[in-house]
Motif scaffolding. Structure first.
Motif, mmCIF file in Angstrom:
data_model
loop_
_atom_site.group_PDB
_atom_site.id
_atom_site.type_symbol
_atom_site.label_atom_id
_atom_site.label_comp_id
_atom_site.label_asym_id
_atom_site.label_seq_id
_atom_site.Cartn_x
_atom_site.Cartn_y
_atom_site.Cartn_z
ATOM 1 N N GLY A 209 0.815 -1.210 0.000
ATOM 2 C CA GLY A 209 0.000 0.000 0.000
ATOM 3 C C GLY A 209 0.849 1.261 0.000
ATOM 4 N N SER A 210 1.960 1.229 0.729
ATOM 5 C CA SER A 210 2.862 2.381 0.762
ATOM 6 C C SER A 210 3.628 2.522 -0.556
ATOM 7 N N LEU A 211 4.128 1.396 -1.084
ATOM 8 C CA LEU A 211 4.872 1.435 -2.342
ATOM 9 C C LEU A 211 3.970 1.827 -3.515
ATOM 10 N N ASN A 212 2.705 1.493 -3.404
ATOM 11 C CA ASN A 212 1.747 1.774 -4.471
ATOM 12 C C ASN A 212 1.568 3.278 -4.715
ATOM 13 N N LYS A 213 1.864 4.081 -3.706
ATOM 14 C CA LYS A 213 1.720 5.530 -3.841
ATOM 15 C C LYS A 213 2.749 6.141 -4.797
ATOM 16 N N ILE A 214 3.874 5.437 -4.992
ATOM 17 C CA ILE A 214 4.935 5.969 -5.860
ATOM 18 C C ILE A 214 4.490 6.021 -7.319
ATOM 19 N N PRO A 215 4.045 4.894 -7.922
ATOM 20 C CA PRO A 215 3.567 4.996 -9.314
ATOM 21 C C PRO A 215 2.318 5.858 -9.442
ATOM 22 N N LEU A 216 1.474 5.873 -8.402
ATOM 23 C CA LEU A 216 0.275 6.714 -8.428
ATOM 24 C C LEU A 216 0.648 8.186 -8.537
ATOM 25 N N SER A 217 1.623 8.619 -7.752
ATOM 26 C CA SER A 217 2.048 10.023 -7.772
ATOM 27 C C SER A 217 2.669 10.399 -9.116
ATOM 28 N N ILE A 218 3.513 9.513 -9.633
ATOM 29 C CA ILE A 218 4.151 9.777 -10.930
ATOM 30 C C ILE A 218 3.096 9.843 -12.032
ATOM 31 N N ALA A 219 2.133 8.905 -12.003
ATOM 32 C CA ALA A 219 1.068 8.892 -13.009
ATOM 33 C C ALA A 219 0.231 10.162 -12.926
ATOM 34 N N GLY A 220 -0.041 10.609 -11.699
ATOM 35 C CA GLY A 220 -0.824 11.820 -11.515
ATOM 36 C C GLY A 220 -0.148 13.045 -12.097
ATOM 37 N N ILE A 221 1.173 13.118 -11.945
ATOM 38 C CA ILE A 221 1.936 14.251 -12.482
ATOM 39 C C ILE A 221 1.952 14.224 -14.005
ATOM 40 N N LEU A 222 2.175 13.026 -14.582
ATOM 41 C CA LEU A 222 2.312 12.908 -16.033
ATOM 42 C C LEU A 222 0.961 13.028 -16.753
ATOM 43 N N LEU A 223 -0.062 12.353 -16.241
ATOM 44 C CA LEU A 223 -1.358 12.326 -16.928
ATOM 45 C C LEU A 223 -2.058 13.681 -16.935
ATOM 46 N N PHE A 224 -1.858 14.455 -15.866
ATOM 47 C CA PHE A 224 -2.565 15.728 -15.760
ATOM 48 C C PHE A 224 -1.636 16.930 -15.974
ATOM 49 N N SER A 225 -0.434 16.649 -16.488
ATOM 50 C CA SER A 225 0.529 17.714 -16.836
ATOM 51 C C SER A 225 0.693 18.718 -15.693
#
Length: 346
Positions: A298-314
């Motif tokens: 659950g903690s490690l899962n936040k890393i790709p989530l944060s990166i995806a959030g930055i990239l997908l929403f510019s």
């Protein structure tokens, strides 16, 4: 939601396979155990992927609805998602796929205070996501752990290890530095997110007090997670409907062209399915592995989530802000490890 314990699978010969270590207690029947171990490993990987995908997708879809569609009725979004969950769980319960406790007035009276906090937690989460990028929401949510730890200390007299407090301190530092360096800082969004942290901590702490009482008023003397999902979502419907009128979302809904777009309804409905999928996949993953692996993933899962959030929403960012986000994510992993160590010592 609430506390979860590690699970092990019992075999016909009464030997146990530790799902955390993957080692059998005895060496006999090695070929059979090897096949079963492989099957368990595959199930653990599959359930872990399902949990990670559903939890990441839920936040990203919500962000898409609120930002890309510019949907300004967060309470209505929550209400529709909960309605979808109620319909699906009710259908599954009717056909005997899952078991749920029948709702009684005694159970509703006991659970209602928890549900009020639950609704507030969902609404403030949606409101904050409207204004703040996904990565910063993820980092700011770490504050919930700090509030919960303090609450446990005062309400339940629970003492935490110095490693836990060190991790919590790092979380506070990362949240402050992240807010200072946030190029898309929005005061209203931060206010909603901080409120959400307090409500989420209050929900967790209140749930522990209410669970025992709630079990006593059920017919079976138990309250599984499916029953809690159904109970929370059903009780949230009238309260959510009331808040729609209080916040005057009815007027917005009557004017917005989004309501007449089939694709918008498809995205909204998918978010409802994803919300329920998180409950199912988290229980599946927890059963296949255990509380330790569940917490760490659950903690490690936040890393790709944060990166995806930055990239997908510019999202506009800087090296300082990205470093603060990464620091906060690593602090979350450190916190999960510290809690594991603390649990092993108790």
């Amino acid at each position: 939601m609430g506390s979860r314990s590690s699970s092990a699978i019992k075999y016909p010969n009464n030997d146990e396979m530790d799902l955390e270590s993957g080692k059998a207690d005895k060496d006999r029947d090695k070929p059979i155990r090897s096949n079963r171990g492989l099957k368990i490993h595959n199930q653990a990987v599959l359930s872990g992927l399902a949990y990670c995908i559903s939890s990441c997708s839920m936040i990203l879809v919500n962000k898409f609805v609120l930002s890309s569609y510019d949907f300004n009725a967060g309470i209505s979004l929550m209400l529709y998602q909960n309605l979808v969950s109620v319909i699906i769980v009710s259908i599954l319960s009717f056909f005997g796929v899952i078991s749920t406790e029948p709702l009684t007035w005694k159970l509703i009276r006991v659970w209602f205070p928890v549900n009020v906090i639950f609704v507030g937690m969902l609404i403030t989460s949606i409101f904050s996501l409207k204004y703040i990028n996904v990565a910063m929401v993820t980092i700011l949510k770490n504050i919930t752990n700090v509030i919960t730890a303090v609450g446990e200390m005062y309400l339940f007299k629970k003492q935490h290890d110095r490693r836990v407090w060190a991790a919590l301190f790092l979380m506070i530092i990362s949240a402050i530095s992240g807010g200072i360096t946030d190029l898309s800082f929005h005061a209203v969004g931060y206010m909603w997110q901080i409120t959400n942290c307090f409500l989420t901590a209050a929900y967790s702490l209140t749930l522990r007090r209410v669970m025992d009482t709630a079990k006593q008023v059920t017919k079976s003397g138990n309250l599984n997670e499916f029953s809690m999902v159904l109970l929370n979502n059903i009780l949230s419907l009238p309260l959510g409907a009331l808040l729609i009128f209080v916040f005057n979302e009815v007027d917005y809904l009557s004017k917005t062209p989004l309501i007449r777009m089939p694709m918008f309804w498809l995205v909204m409905t998918s978010s409802g399915f994803l919300g329920l999928a998180i409950s199912f996949t988290s229980m599946w993953f927890l059963h296949q592995t255990g509380a330790t692996t569940y917490s760490l993933v659950g903690s490690l899962n936040k890393i790709p989530l944060s990166i995806a959030g930055i990239l997908l929403f510019s999202v506009p960012t800087s090296l300082e802000n990205f470093s603060s986000i990464l620091f906060g994510l690593l602090a979350g992993v450190f916190f999960a490890r510290a809690k594991m160590w603390e649990k092993s010592q108790s």
